[in-house]
Design an enzyme around this catalytic site. Structure first.
Site, PDB file in Angstrom:
ATOM      1  N   HIS A  21     -28.539 -37.925 -46.856  1.00 31.36           N
ATOM      2  CA  HIS A  21     -27.450 -38.824 -46.456  1.00 31.36           C
ATOM      3  C   HIS A  21     -28.048 -40.192 -46.145  1.00 31.36           C
ATOM      4  CE1 HIS A  21     -23.591 -39.343 -43.759  1.00 31.36           C
ATOM      5  NE2 HIS A  21     -23.964 -40.494 -44.314  1.00 31.36           N
ATOM      6  N   HIS A  23     -27.201 -44.362 -47.504  1.00 32.05           N
ATOM      7  CA  HIS A  23     -26.448 -45.290 -48.362  1.00 32.05           C
ATOM      8  C   HIS A  23     -27.413 -46.382 -48.781  1.00 32.05           C
ATOM      9  CE1 HIS A  23     -22.490 -43.653 -46.965  1.00 32.05           C
ATOM     10  NE2 HIS A  23     -23.232 -43.313 -45.932  1.00 32.05           N
ATOM     11  N   HIS A 201     -17.797 -37.549 -46.467  1.00 30.76           N
ATOM     12  CA  HIS A 201     -17.933 -37.864 -45.050  1.00 30.76           C
ATOM     13  C   HIS A 201     -16.677 -37.289 -44.372  1.00 30.76           C
ATOM     14  CE1 HIS A 201     -20.998 -40.634 -46.351  1.00 30.76           C
ATOM     15  NE2 HIS A 201     -21.133 -41.208 -45.162  1.00 30.76           N
ATOM     16  N   GLU A 204     -16.783 -37.477 -38.677  1.00 32.89           N
ATOM     17  CA  GLU A 204     -17.665 -38.452 -38.021  1.00 32.89           C
ATOM     18  C   GLU A 204     -16.820 -39.095 -36.920  1.00 32.89           C
ATOM     19  OE1 GLU A 204     -18.652 -41.860 -40.448  1.00 32.89           O
ATOM     20  OE2 GLU A 204     -20.264 -42.539 -39.118  1.00 32.89           O
ATOM     21  N   ASP A 282     -28.680 -42.288 -42.799  1.00 27.80           N
ATOM     22  CA  ASP A 282     -27.389 -42.949 -43.035  1.00 27.80           C
ATOM     23  C   ASP A 282     -27.561 -44.389 -43.520  1.00 27.80           C
ATOM     24  OD1 ASP A 282     -24.649 -43.022 -43.269  1.00 27.80           O
ATOM     25  OD2 ASP A 282     -24.222 -42.989 -41.115  1.00 27.80           O
ATOM     26  N   ASP A 283     -27.692 -45.329 -42.592  1.00 23.08           N
ATOM     27  CA  ASP A 283     -27.857 -46.754 -42.930  1.00 23.08           C
ATOM     28  C   ASP A 283     -29.018 -47.290 -42.095  1.00 23.08           C
ATOM     29  OD1 ASP A 283     -25.305 -47.260 -44.607  1.00 23.08           O
ATOM     30  OD2 ASP A 283     -24.587 -46.203 -42.830  1.00 23.08           O
TER      31      ASP A 283
END
Ligand code: HPA
Ligand code: ZN
Length: 340
Positions: A21, A23, A201, A204, A282-283
């Site tokens: 996961h 991005h 997703h 969350e 994630d980011d």
């Protein structure tokens, strides 16, 4: 280093693992964002890198997404996407990530006039170079933006069909509240008809019912985040019984105020319930770190033992879409490290 001297966090940082996961647009560090903006003759809406860093004070998912989409504007050419991918893979492999399954958001780019062919050409070039330099393997997951319409997702999917050789699966991201998985049932049916797996997703910021919808209506094979499953014992039991992996992103959840502090994170509860949990970034350019930063933050909060980290590492490899022979090799390497 033997187990006698190897701490649990050393083990976790050094073990072979998969990231499931991340991005790619969320790996755009401020220095690269400004370098790309200069190269493309653009101005970002921030005076300098320091001002951009200072803007990373999020209150929820939407406050992050606003900044994330603004910075993505620096990405224009295939070379930009290639540089971005290679910079991420360099950091991932340094954290002993042996395999990464990477999201990208084509609608963010096509809406600005950057053709899908340019995005994919660049990402593929970066992946090829990463594989050559470090042996790191990758999969690419095209995400539909859920704040846009299903018609937009379907036309994005149509324009992605010529590039299916580069696309290993499809996902669903962006603003979760008020954009339930059921909005994309037809798009994911088409994804399956094209022979590709879907992930989403869910849970969350959205309720546990969105996790059930992603499984029942989209036939998602993994759930991204999924942390709010702990609020519904039936959803929690189902995830465990069906062996559905959750791609949990601890630093992201704290930075987006899903939990006030890492000590409040539900990852231990998910493990306790027997859910196939994985740890992801994630980011990372926005949330304070890459894979091993997430590991260190979890360790500071929960002091997990080596067997728990080994389970999390195995889960990541088993839940990946890597080739069976690669999975076998990494699992063996993990067991060897465990015994060293
Ligand atoms: N949630 C939803 N959409 C996203 C995220 C996230 O954590 N990161 C990038 N797009
Ligand atoms: Zn995400």
């Amino acid at each position: 280093m033997s187990l006698v001297t190897m701490s649990a966090v050393d083990f976790a940082c050094r073990m072979p693992k998969a990231e499931l996961h991340v991005h790619i647009e969320g790996t755009l560090e401020p220095d690269l964002a400004f370098a790309l903006a200069r190269r493309n003759g653009l101005t970002l809406p921030f005076r300098d890198e320091e001002a951009l860093r200072a803007a990373k004070n999020f209150t929820d998912l939407q406050s992050f997404l606003d900044l994330y989409y603004a910075c993505a504007d620096a990405l224009r050419t295939a070379e930009d996407f290639s540089d971005l991918m290679l910079a991420y893979l360099a950091r991932a492999q340094a954290d002993h990530v042996v395999h990464a399954e990477i999201f990208f958001d084509p609608q963010t780019h096509t809406a600005r006039g950057v053709p899908l062919a340019v995005v994919i050409e660049g990402l593929d070039a970066g992946r090829r170079e990463g594989k050559k330099r470090w042996g790191i393997t990758t999969r690419l997951i095209l995400c539909f933006l859920r704040h846009l319409s299903e018609e937009d997702a379907l036309s994005t999917l149509k324009s992605a069909e010529p590039f299916l050789a580069s696309i290993d699966g499809f996902g669903l991201d962006s603003s979760e509240r008020d954009h339930p998985p059921r909005k994309f049932e037809r798009a994911f049916a088409r994804v399956r008809a094209l022979g590709r797996p879907g992930v989403a997703h869910a849970g969350e910021e959205g309720p546990p019912a969105y996790i059930s919808e992603a499984l029942d209506l989209l036939k998602a094979v993994r759930i991204d985040h999924g942390v709010r499953a702990v609020e519904d014992p039936r959803v929690l039991r189902r995830l465990a019984a069906e062996g559905i992996a959750l791609t949990v992103c601890p630093l992201s959840n704290v930075r987006l105020c899903v939990y006030p502090t890492m000590a409040d994170h539900v990852l231990p509860q998910l493990l306790e319930a027997g859910v196939k949990v994985t740890v992801n970034s994630d980011d990372p350019a926005y949330f304070g770190g890459y894979m091993n930063d997430n590991i260190r933050a979890l360790q500071a909060a929960f002091d997990f033992d080596i067997p728990t980290w080994a389970l999390l590492g195995r889960n990541s490899i088993e839940a990946s879409w890597a080739a069976p022979a690669d999975k076998k090799r990494w699992l063996l390497a993990l067991e060897n490290l465990l015994r060293s």
